[in-house]
Design a protein around this motif. Structure first.
Motif, short mmCIF file in Angstrom:
data_model
loop_
_atom_site.label_atom_id
_atom_site.label_comp_id
_atom_site.label_asym_id
_atom_site.label_seq_id
_atom_site.Cartn_x
_atom_site.Cartn_y
_atom_site.Cartn_z
N UNK A 77 -2.99 -15.17 -1.96
CA UNK A 77 -4.08 -15.69 -2.78
C UNK A 77 -4.33 -14.81 -3.99
N UNK A 78 -4.19 -13.50 -3.81
CA UNK A 78 -4.36 -12.56 -4.93
C UNK A 78 -3.25 -12.74 -5.95
N UNK A 79 -2.03 -12.98 -5.48
CA UNK A 79 -0.92 -13.23 -6.39
C UNK A 79 -1.17 -14.51 -7.19
N UNK A 86 -2.16 -4.74 -12.11
CA UNK A 86 -1.69 -3.82 -11.08
C UNK A 86 -1.00 -4.57 -9.93
N UNK A 87 -1.13 -4.07 -8.72
CA UNK A 87 -0.25 -4.45 -7.64
C UNK A 87 -0.32 -5.88 -7.17
N UNK A 88 0.86 -6.42 -6.86
CA UNK A 88 0.97 -7.72 -6.20
C UNK A 88 1.94 -7.56 -5.04
N UNK A 89 1.81 -8.43 -4.05
CA UNK A 89 2.77 -8.45 -2.96
C UNK A 89 4.01 -9.21 -3.42
N UNK A 135 0.81 -1.21 0.00
CA UNK A 135 0.00 0.00 0.00
C UNK A 135 0.85 1.26 0.00
N UNK A 136 2.16 1.14 -0.25
CA UNK A 136 3.03 2.30 -0.18
C UNK A 136 3.06 3.02 -1.52
N UNK A 137 2.34 4.14 -1.62
CA UNK A 137 2.30 4.87 -2.88
C UNK A 137 1.77 3.99 -3.98
N UNK A 138 2.44 4.03 -5.15
CA UNK A 138 2.06 3.15 -6.24
C UNK A 138 2.85 1.84 -6.11
N UNK A 139 2.27 0.73 -6.55
CA UNK A 139 2.93 -0.57 -6.34
C UNK A 139 4.24 -0.68 -7.10
N UNK A 140 5.25 -1.22 -6.42
CA UNK A 140 6.54 -1.47 -7.07
C UNK A 140 6.48 -2.75 -7.89
N UNK A 141 5.69 -3.72 -7.42
CA UNK A 141 5.52 -4.98 -8.13
C UNK A 141 4.10 -5.08 -8.69
N UNK A 142 4.01 -5.43 -9.97
CA UNK A 142 2.71 -5.59 -10.62
C UNK A 142 2.71 -6.91 -11.38
N UNK A 143 1.53 -7.29 -11.86
CA UNK A 143 1.38 -8.51 -12.65
C UNK A 143 0.77 -8.13 -13.99
#
Length: 373
Positions: free
Chosen positions: A335-337, A321-324, A169-177
């Motif tokens: 699970x989202x990843x 967009x964002x993934x952990x 949740x820090x700003x825009x995601x650094x990792x995306x899919x």
């Protein structure tokens, strides 16, 4: 080479970014209208011949009772990041924003550092010894990315530390899919899905799930599911007015800039999502679903329809967009990843967001103001 920087009109800004194949939806002029708590300004870089060669949407957020601002360029600016003289692009921007009263400048260079194939991510998830995606050898290391990062450090920029849950949740995601679409038929795209995805799409079709495009009048139906999703997934929901403002601002700029999709089954909306488009890049923006009747697989049907429409629009990339980057089984974001990678998505790491402190004392207020964004 040095450049002259000055404010430009929305029309100049829009012409510049839409002439490029892939620019973030956070760098189009209308995004400034979405962020009502910020003051937006379009900046342009001009070469010695007077040609517009770069652009950026900067958002300015004031400190209370002070004419000092946090300046933020999400996923921008749109400049030549591979240029030898990167200082010639960034120093005029810092000088301009200092004059505007900025105490800190934050930007997110749209520069990819590493990529992992879907198979590499799946293998990493299955390996109990691996804790984070960054610990896994990347499938592709983009040439020049680390050089850009080192040059930014030498100029005095500092990469922001991850915040929130695993940096998600820090700003825009650094990792995306991202699912690549360029040069692939729909059959080839679906062949990249795992068996569960293909099975779920067939289940949804057999159960009679219908995915339709909505409009502004359907935003309350989306929002009802979105609030339920927020409770279930433990995040703070944005207000309905935010999505209504987003719809009005983005579709006024381009009717296809924002779309809304809803998955219906037996007269009930079970899932909904927003989709954003700029050039040949399409983003899955916000998703929402109910816990009821999950067995009919509305989410897979929804995403498949959006991918089909993205390809019809000429998209080269469908961006989840964002993934952990954590691979810990105890983390609910895993699970989202799995869901996103199951669609054949590649994990993509950007350089992240970077800060330049124009006033070191006031710079300490950045975290507070970003949290209130």
């Amino acid at each position: 080479m040095s450049f002259r920087l000055k404010p430009i009109t929305r029309e100049e800004h829009l012409r510049f970014v839409t002439a490029r194949p892939s620019v973030s939806h956070l760098q189009v002029p209308s995004w400034g209208d979405v962020k009502a708590d910020w003051r937006a300004e379009s900046l342009g870089w001009f070469d010695e011949g007077g040609e517009l060669v770069g652009a950026g949407l900067v958002l300015l957020r004031p400190l209370p009772r002070m004419r000092r601002y946090l300046a933020y360029l999400p996923e921008g600016p749109v400049v030549d990041w591979a240029a030898d003289g990167l200082e010639g692009w960034l120093e005029p921007m810092l000088a301009h924003l200092r004059e505007r009263g900025a105490f800190t400048v934050r930007m997110g260079p749209p520069v990819v550092a590493r990529r992992w194939s879907a198979d590499a991510v799946k293998a990493a998830i299955a390996d109990p010894e691996v804790r984070r995606l960054g610990d896994v050898e990347a499938t592709v290391r983009e040439p020049g990315a680390e050089d850009i990062a080192e040059r930014l450090r030498r100029m005095g920029w500092r990469r922001t530390e991850p915040g929130g849950e695993d940096g998600f949740a820090a700003g825009q995601p650094r990792h995306v899919c991202q699912v690549p679409l360029a040069g692939r038929s729909l059959e080839q795209v679906q062949n990249g899905f795992n068996q569960q995805w293909r099975r779920n799409i067939k289940k949804a079709e057999k159960a009679g799930v219908k995915v339709v495009r909505g409009d502004a009048e359907d935003l309350p139906a989306f929002y009802e599911l979105y609030v339920e999703t927020a409770r279930r997934d433990r995040f703070v929901p944005r207000p309905l007015a935010y999505f209504q403002r987003m719809w009005q601002a983005l579709t006024a700029e381009d009717p296809d800039r924002m779309r809304l999709y809803l998955a219906h089954h037996d007269g009930e909306v079970l899932a909904a999502a927003t989709m954003l488009t700029v050039g040949d890049h399409v983003w899955y923006s916000y998703g929402a679903s109910t816990s009821r009747r999950r067995e009919v697989q509305p989410n897979n049907a929804l995403q498949w329809r959006m991918m089909c429409d993205a390809r019809e629009l000429g998209a080269a990339v469908y961006d989840f967009r964002g993934i952990t980057d954590t691979l810990d089984e105890g983390n609910h974001l895993l699970g989202l990843l799995r869901f996103k990678v199951g669609a054949g998505g590649q994990a993509v790491e950007y350089l992240g967001e970077w800060d330049y402190a124009l006033n070191r004392v006031l710079h300490k207020a950045v975290s507070l103001y970003m949290a209130r964004r």
